[in-house]
Design a protein around this motif. Structure first.
Motif, short mmCIF file in Angstrom:
data_model
loop_
_atom_site.label_atom_id
_atom_site.label_comp_id
_atom_site.label_asym_id
_atom_site.label_seq_id
_atom_site.Cartn_x
_atom_site.Cartn_y
_atom_site.Cartn_z
N ARG A 177 0.73 -1.22 -0.01
CA ARG A 177 -0.09 -0.01 -0.03
C ARG A 177 0.99 1.13 -0.03
NH1 ARG A 177 -4.75 -1.35 4.39
NH2 ARG A 177 -5.30 -3.45 3.60
N GLU A 178 0.38 2.26 -0.77
CA GLU A 178 1.38 3.50 -0.84
C GLU A 178 0.39 4.76 -0.98
OE1 GLU A 178 2.84 3.54 -5.44
OE2 GLU A 178 4.20 2.81 -3.81
N LYS A 179 0.68 5.76 -0.35
CA LYS A 179 0.18 6.99 -0.70
C LYS A 179 0.93 8.10 -0.68
CE LYS A 179 -3.94 9.23 1.01
NZ LYS A 179 -5.29 9.18 1.89
N TYR A 232 1.89 12.18 -0.14
CA TYR A 232 1.46 13.27 0.93
C TYR A 232 2.13 14.48 0.64
CZ TYR A 232 -0.63 9.46 3.62
OH TYR A 232 -1.39 8.56 4.12
N PHE A 263 -3.23 6.40 7.82
CA PHE A 263 -3.04 5.50 6.65
C PHE A 263 -2.18 4.14 7.03
CE2 PHE A 263 -0.78 3.94 2.96
CZ PHE A 263 -1.81 3.56 2.44
#
Length: 164
Positions: free
Chosen positions: A9-11, A13, A26
């Motif tokens: 999972r990645e996000k 910012y 997250f």
């Protein structure tokens, strides 16, 4: 809980103060989904420290940082924070009691099973990648009889490192 043994999972910012708590939220969601409840607080603190370091020291104005979480074989969790800055995070020695900073990577080193720093996200990019790694404890299953005579399966953490 996840059914896959290997997940990511990645996000991304932006460079703003609200990004640190958002990244922590997250990360704790992924940690809970992957069953790392026993390490949730420590991993959340590692994410906070790595994200804060990226914002304070690594992310140029107008840029942001990437939080990537990887689960390997259902038992090892790697947390990565990538930024586009040129500096290299390092543990500072001897932060004074009144200093506001200088302890983040000391905390990461204490809480993670392993941590480190590398250059770039990909071979053709610039920047810094910091990571922390945590593993689930090994568990022994013990079948016992309860006071009422019923069979009970108990899970007991196994201390020490696995032998090879």
């Amino acid at each position: 809980m996840s059914t896959s043994e290997n997940e990511m999972r990645e996000k991304f910012y932006p460079r703003e103060r609200q990004s640190v708590p958002a990244a922590r939220k997250f990360a704790t969601g992924a940690v809970a989904d992957w069953g790392f409840f026993h390490r949730l607080d420590g991993i959340a603190l590692c994410v906070s420290e790595l994200a804060t370091n990226a914002l304070l020291h690594g992310v140029p104005p107008g840029r942001g940082f990437l939080l990537r979480m990887r689960l390997w074989e259902g038992a090892v969790l790697r947390v990565e924070v990538h930024d586009s800055g040129g500096g290299v995070p390092r543990v500072t020695e001897g932060a004074a009691g009144t200093d506001e900073g200088g302890r983040g990577l000391v905390l990461v080193a204490a809480l993670a099973d392993k941590w480190g720093v590398g250059n770039g996200i990909r071979a053709n990019s610039c920047g810094v990648s910091s990571f922390a790694r945590a593993a689930k404890p090994r568990v022994a299953r013990i079948l016992e009889r309860s006071d009422s005579g019923h069979r009970v399966l108990r899970r007991v953490p196994v201390l020490g490192r696995p032998s090879n």
